[in-house]
Each structure stands twice: as structure tokens, then as C-alpha cells.
Design a protein around this motif. Structure first.
Motif, PDB file in Angstrom:
ATOM      1  N   UNK A 188       0.416  -1.187  -0.491  1.00  0.00           N
ATOM      2  CA  UNK A 188      -0.170  -0.428   0.258  1.00  0.00           C
ATOM      3  C   UNK A 188       1.042   1.331  -0.127  1.00  0.00           C
ATOM      4  N   UNK A 189       0.887   1.880  -0.911  1.00  0.00           N
ATOM      5  CA  UNK A 189       0.734   3.491  -1.139  1.00  0.00           C
ATOM      6  C   UNK A 189       0.478   4.377  -1.408  1.00  0.00           C
ATOM      7  N   UNK A 190       1.222   5.978  -1.269  1.00  0.00           N
ATOM      8  CA  UNK A 190       0.090   6.780  -0.794  1.00  0.00           C
ATOM      9  C   UNK A 190       0.359   7.776  -1.727  1.00  0.00           C
ATOM     10  N   UNK A 191      -0.998   8.770  -2.881  1.00  0.00           N
ATOM     11  CA  UNK A 191      -0.203   9.861  -3.705  1.00  0.00           C
ATOM     12  C   UNK A 191      -0.983  11.321  -3.344  1.00  0.00           C
ATOM     13  N   UNK A 192      -0.289  11.935  -3.669  1.00  0.00           N
ATOM     14  CA  UNK A 192      -0.639  13.118  -4.286  1.00  0.00           C
ATOM     15  C   UNK A 192      -1.313  13.165  -5.490  1.00  0.00           C
ATOM     16  N   UNK A 193      -1.981  13.849  -5.754  1.00  0.00           N
ATOM     17  CA  UNK A 193      -2.560  13.827  -6.964  1.00  0.00           C
ATOM     18  C   UNK A 193      -3.273  16.038  -7.041  1.00  0.00           C
ATOM     19  N   UNK A 194      -2.189  16.264  -7.539  1.00  0.00           N
ATOM     20  CA  UNK A 194      -2.782  17.945  -7.674  1.00  0.00           C
ATOM     21  C   UNK A 194      -3.093  18.322  -9.833  1.00  0.00           C
ATOM     22  N   UNK A 195      -3.910  18.348 -10.020  1.00  0.00           N
ATOM     23  CA  UNK A 195      -5.045  18.671 -11.085  1.00  0.00           C
ATOM     24  C   UNK A 195      -5.220  20.160 -11.130  1.00  0.00           C
ATOM     25  N   UNK A 196      -3.536  20.727 -12.061  1.00  0.00           N
ATOM     26  CA  UNK A 196      -3.911  21.713 -11.902  1.00  0.00           C
ATOM     27  C   UNK A 196      -4.238  22.436 -13.636  1.00  0.00           C
ATOM     28  N   UNK A 197      -5.118  23.819 -13.227  1.00  0.00           N
ATOM     29  CA  UNK A 197      -5.714  23.954 -14.742  1.00  0.00           C
ATOM     30  C   UNK A 197      -5.725  25.878 -14.906  1.00  0.00           C
ATOM     31  N   UNK A 198      -6.807  26.133 -15.781  1.00  0.00           N
ATOM     32  CA  UNK A 198      -6.929  27.703 -15.578  1.00  0.00           C
ATOM     33  C   UNK A 198      -6.926  28.874 -14.416  1.00  0.00           C
ATOM     34  N   UNK A 199      -7.764  27.658 -13.493  1.00  0.00           N
ATOM     35  CA  UNK A 199      -8.533  28.860 -12.617  1.00  0.00           C
ATOM     36  C   UNK A 199      -7.577  28.222 -10.702  1.00  0.00           C
ATOM     37  N   UNK A 200      -7.280  27.595 -11.200  1.00  0.00           N
ATOM     38  CA  UNK A 200      -6.202  26.760  -9.537  1.00  0.00           C
ATOM     39  C   UNK A 200      -6.186  25.893  -9.891  1.00  0.00           C
ATOM     40  N   UNK A 201      -5.453  25.167  -8.784  1.00  0.00           N
ATOM     41  CA  UNK A 201      -5.573  23.705  -8.583  1.00  0.00           C
ATOM     42  C   UNK A 201      -6.397  22.493  -7.793  1.00  0.00           C
ATOM     43  N   UNK A 202      -6.740  21.744  -8.271  1.00  0.00           N
ATOM     44  CA  UNK A 202      -7.155  20.606  -6.752  1.00  0.00           C
ATOM     45  C   UNK A 202      -6.626  19.771  -6.740  1.00  0.00           C
ATOM     46  N   UNK A 203      -6.516  19.326  -5.525  1.00  0.00           N
ATOM     47  CA  UNK A 203      -5.793  18.439  -4.669  1.00  0.00           C
ATOM     48  C   UNK A 203      -6.553  17.293  -3.963  1.00  0.00           C
ATOM     49  N   UNK A 204      -5.319  16.255  -4.854  1.00  0.00           N
ATOM     50  CA  UNK A 204      -6.524  15.190  -4.266  1.00  0.00           C
ATOM     51  C   UNK A 204      -5.424  13.307  -3.081  1.00  0.00           C
ATOM     52  N   UNK A 205      -5.814  13.243  -2.476  1.00  0.00           N
ATOM     53  CA  UNK A 205      -4.507  12.869  -1.253  1.00  0.00           C
ATOM     54  C   UNK A 205      -5.311  10.966  -1.144  1.00  0.00           C
ATOM     55  N   UNK A 206      -4.370   9.766  -1.216  1.00  0.00           N
ATOM     56  CA  UNK A 206      -5.486   8.600  -0.720  1.00  0.00           C
ATOM     57  C   UNK A 206      -4.539   7.476  -0.551  1.00  0.00           C
ATOM     58  N   UNK A 207      -4.741   6.808  -0.491  1.00  0.00           N
ATOM     59  CA  UNK A 207      -3.820   5.326  -0.523  1.00  0.00           C
ATOM     60  C   UNK A 207      -4.211   5.171  -2.119  1.00  0.00           C
ATOM     61  N   UNK A 208      -3.119   4.176  -2.664  1.00  0.00           N
ATOM     62  CA  UNK A 208      -3.689   2.961  -3.487  1.00  0.00           C
ATOM     63  C   UNK A 208      -3.074   1.863  -3.104  1.00  0.00           C
ATOM     64  N   UNK A 209      -3.222   0.692  -3.556  1.00  0.00           N
ATOM     65  CA  UNK A 209      -2.070  -0.651  -4.079  1.00  0.00           C
ATOM     66  C   UNK A 209      -2.141  -1.461  -5.263  1.00  0.00           C
ATOM     67  N   UNK A 210      -0.609  -2.351  -4.947  1.00  0.00           N
ATOM     68  CA  UNK A 210       0.259  -2.858  -5.593  1.00  0.00           C
ATOM     69  C   UNK A 210      -0.047  -4.282  -5.680  1.00  0.00           C
ATOM     70  N   UNK A 211      -1.025  -4.652  -6.775  1.00  0.00           N
ATOM     71  CA  UNK A 211      -0.638  -6.060  -6.412  1.00  0.00           C
ATOM     72  C   UNK A 211      -0.185  -6.979  -7.979  1.00  0.00           C
ATOM     73  N   UNK A 212       0.129  -8.222  -7.502  1.00  0.00           N
ATOM     74  CA  UNK A 212       0.801  -8.880  -8.771  1.00  0.00           C
ATOM     75  C   UNK A 212       2.173  -8.258  -9.119  1.00  0.00           C
ATOM     76  N   UNK A 213       2.359  -7.156  -8.484  1.00  0.00           N
ATOM     77  CA  UNK A 213       3.994  -6.858  -9.532  1.00  0.00           C
ATOM     78  C   UNK A 213       4.717  -7.964  -9.766  1.00  0.00           C
ATOM     79  N   UNK A 214       6.093  -8.076 -10.434  1.00  0.00           N
ATOM     80  CA  UNK A 214       7.093  -9.381 -10.463  1.00  0.00           C
ATOM     81  C   UNK A 214       8.145  -8.625  -9.716  1.00  0.00           C
ATOM     82  N   UNK A 215       8.040  -7.669  -8.851  1.00  0.00           N
ATOM     83  CA  UNK A 215       8.994  -7.109  -8.096  1.00  0.00           C
ATOM     84  C   UNK A 215       9.033  -7.689  -6.328  1.00  0.00           C
TER      85      UNK A 215
END
Length: 427
Positions: free
Chosen positions: A400-427
Motif C-alpha cells: 500500500x502506497x500513498x499519493x498526492x494528485x494535483x490537477x492544475x488548470x486555468x483557475x488554480x489547482x485541485x488536490x486529491x490525496x489517498x492510498x493505492x495498493x499494488x498487487x501482482x507485481x513481479x518485484x
């Protein structure tokens, strides 16, 4: 001395006699192939319990069709042909009816050829009787139907055309031969004083004209008002929505296509429905809706975009489309499986509910997206200043990892935060 006066009163015997019945036709006229309704009239028909009316006509000139009556007391009235040229009308009632004066019935004929057909009562076969079967005295008055020839030649022509949304059509009639004078009735438009052969201000489409000649013959015809065509313009947009943080839309018109096939477009203009009345005279403009944030705050949900065009005939047209204004809905998945099976192998950020296969470029919605992936201790493991839905997890192990997503546009930015899981990787 008393005087006595002898007063002799003479009363006209006419006051004591019952009024005499009169049955009559009038002299009428019609035109060849037309139908005519001939009223059968009676006067002073009182206390009558039955009658028979028989008359003859010229069956080579007119043909009997039918008989009509309205008086409910005449229920049982019949009409029959005796041969081809004699009509017998009969009626019987259990009690006498005071008809008075009026039309007993109306008889319909069809005119077969020109000439005069007499309507001649047969005074031997015709009778009126009271309840006791006594004959009632009557008088009769014959009538006639004159059939006029049909014969008129004319031409109809359109004298002027207007545009499709205008009532500027002008039509004229030229009568070449016939029986004057003529009465001409156009079903649309208006006439110049004293001139009924030309009609002005006629709307586009099919209309009717009625001509009555000097014999009273009626001729009906249709005429069609053509119009000058306005440019058949239309347009599309990409995207079909004004997105709040990237409110630029590319518009495509068909003006070049029209010009290439010889359809005239003299002038044109775009109106994008913004408060500053933004305009463009480009054929395929790229427009940025600078008022998008203001509209969004005011909960205005669409723009009214209008393309106007005019040709050398001064016929114009306008196409209007309503382009919705929308704030994109961003969805970051909580898991992906970078196992190289071709399914969910990369981190796909979805916008507006699009599936992985039909998700367009994220640049459609924002000027750019910045993505940072961290572990639970806040250590930065991945960063993109312009994320394009292309991260496959790198060499990170399942977890489980954590992300910060910034959506940047003409009138500023929108920030989304949360967690995401990686499953079935070959590492």
C-alpha cells in the motif's frame, strides 16, 4: 224618436278560404362537372298527411345524385327515379303536419354537359292530401338548371423569391382565355389596391388560388412559392463540453466544404455566449471561455454558442448549440495490478466516469496533472510533473502506497490525496 241603423259588413271571401299550397323550384345555374343543390320549396303547406311530388329533368344535361332533408317530421321521405329523367318524392304520416313555408328537401344533381334542363312538375301525378285522404289544392312553379361550359386558360408564375424565413414571395396569374369578369382569391399574402392578379408577401410553401369566371364557374389550383436558400451551415466542437479548469474548445464549421462546392457564404460570425460578447470571424476558431469560473460560481451550467452566416442574396441563417459547463469528476483507483497481462497494468486516473479503454487524454480536462507516490513514512518514490496515465508501478513491491494528485488548470489547482495498493507485481 229612436233611430236604428243597419250596418252591413262585407268580409272578403278570401279570408275564409284556406291558403293555397305552392310548390316550386327556382331557376339556378352551375358549371359542367360541378354538383348543384336545388331546393324544393313549399308555401302554406298545412295539415298535410301525405304527398307525392313528381317532376322531370333532362338527364343528358344533369344527373340526379341524392336528396337531403332536415325536418325530423319528414322521417320516411323517399326519392326514387322513374326511368332516367323523372324523380318521385313521396311521404306519408299517420297524422297531419303543419309544415308551413320552407324547403321540404334539397336535391343534388351533377352537371353533365352544357345546356338548360327544365325542372317540370307533373301536375297529374303530384298531390298533397290531408288525414282523410282528401286532396289539397296546390299551385306549382317549374324551375330550371342552366349548365355553363367550363373553359379557362391561365398561367401561374412566381415573380419574386424571398429567403426561407421571410414572407416575400410574389406570385401572378395571367388569364389567357375564358369568360370574364373574374374573381381571384389567393389564400395568402396581400393585394395591391385594384389589382388581384398579383399577390405580394406570400410565405414559402404550397398555397391555393380560387378563380371564379363570369358564369360563376369555380376553378381551384395550387401554387408553390420557392425561396432563396440560406447557407446550410453547421458546426461541431471538441470537446463537446467546456471543462472548468481547461475551458478551451476547438470549433469546426462546414464553411470550407460549402465554398468548395460553390455554395455562397458571404459573411459569418461566431458568438460564444460570454458576458464580454466574444466574437470570432474564423472558420474554425479555438475559443477559451474566460468566464467559466464566474459561470460556475453562479451555477450557470451551459454556454449558448451561435454561428451566423449570410450569402449574397442576403439570406441568413444561424445555428445554435448549448455547450455544457462542467467540473470534471476525478477518480483515482485504490488498486492496480502491474503483472503485464494487459489489464489494469498502469495507474489510470479516470475522469467523468470514463472506462480505461475510452479514457481520453487527461490534458482534455486540465492543463496538467502532477502526481507524487510515497510510502507510509512519506518518502517520495515516484513523481511526475505532467502525468499522462502511464505509471506501471516501477520496481515497487506489492503493498500500500500513498499519493498526492494535483490537477492544475486555468483557475488554480485541485488536490486529491489517498492510498493505492499494488498487487501482482513481479518485484
Amino acid at each position: 224618436m229612436k233611430r236604428f241603423f243597419l250596418v252591413i259588413v262585407l268580409i272578403s271571401s278570401a279570408l275564409w278560404l284556406p291558403a293555397q299550397i305552392l310548390v316550386s323550384f327556382k331557376n339556378d345555374s352551375t358549371c359542367k362537372t360541378d354538383t348543384i343543390i336545388v331546393p324544393l320549396k313549399v308555401q302554406e303547406l298545412r295539415q298535410c298527411a301525405s304527398f307525392r311530388i313528381e317532376f322531370s329533368f333532362q338527364d343528358d344535361i344533369i344527373r340526379y345524385d341524392s336528396l337531403y332533408f332536415r325536418n325530423p317530421a319528414l322521417s320516411g321521405l323517399t326519392a326514387s327515379l322513374d326511368g332516367n329523367n323523372r324523380l318521385v318524392i313521396e311521404w306519408t304520416s299517420a297524422s297531419a303536419i303543419p309544415f308551413g313555408t320552407g324547403n321540404i328537401a334539397k336535391i343534388q344533381f351533377t352537371a353533365l354537359q352544357t345546356g338548360i334542363s327544365l325542372l317540370s312538375f307533373d301536375d297529374v301525378q303530384t298531390y298533397f292530401k290531408d288525414e282523410q285522404g282528401n286532396s289539397l289544392a296546390y299551385l306549382y312553379s317549374d324551375g330550371s338548371v342552366k349548365v355553363h361550359p367550363r373553359g379557362i386558360q391561365y398561367t401561374l408564375s412566381q415573380l419574386m423569391m424571398g429567403c426561407s424565413k421571410e414572407d416575400k414571395g410574389r406570385y401572378g396569374i395571367s388569364i389567357l382565355s375564358g369568360t370574364p369578369p373574374y374573381q381571384i382569391d389567393w389564400d395568402d399574402g396581400f393585394l395591391m389596391p385594384g389589382i388581384d392578379t398579383v399577390v405580394l408577401g406570400v410565405s414559402p410553401g404550397q398555397h391555393k388560388i380560387t378563380i371564379v369566371d363570369g358564369n360563376g364557374c369555380i376553378y381551384r389550383d395550387n401554387y408553390f412559392v420557392k425561396v432563396l436558400k440560406a447557407p446550410p451551415i453547421h458546426f461541431t466542437s471538441d470537446p463537446d463540453t467546456v471543462y472548468l479548469q481547461k475551458p478551451s474548445v476547438q470549433f469546426y464549421s462546414n464553411i470550407d466544404s460549402l465554398l468548395n462546392v460553390g455554395i455562397d457564404v458571404y459573411n459569418f460570425q461566431w458568438n460564444f455566449g460570454e458576458p464580454d460578447s466574444s466574437r470570432s470571424v474564423e472558420k474554425n476558431p479555438l475559443h477559451t471561455f474566460t468566464s467559466a469560473w464566474e459561470f460556475f460560481q453562479q451555477q450557470i451550467k451551459e454556454y449558448r454558442v451561435r454561428l451566423y452566416a449570410i450569402n449574397n442574396d442576403n439570406c441568413d441563417t444561424a445555428v445554435v448549440k448549448f455547450i455544457p459547463l462542467q467540473r470534471p469528476k476525478v477518480e483515482v483507483p485504490n488498486v492496480f495490478t502491474p503483472n503485464a497481462d494487459g489489464i489494469n497494468d498502469v495507474l489510470i486516473i479516470k475522469v467523468d466516469g470514463k472506462t480505461e479503454t475510452d479514457q481520453p487524454s487527461l490534458l482534455r480536462y486540465y492543463e496538467r496533472m502532477e502526481l507524487v507516490i510515497m510510502n507510509r513514512w512519506g518518502r517520495k518514490l515516484y513523481e511526475s510533473k505532467d502525468y499522462r496515465n502511464d505509471w506501471d508501478g516501477g520496481k515497487l513491491a506489492d503493498g500500500t502506497y500513498f499519493y498526492v494528485l494535483k490537477c492544475i488548470g486555468r483557475f488554480g489547482e485541485e488536490v486529491y490525496k489517498g492510498s493505492i495498493a499494488i498487487m501482482g507485481s513481479k518485484n
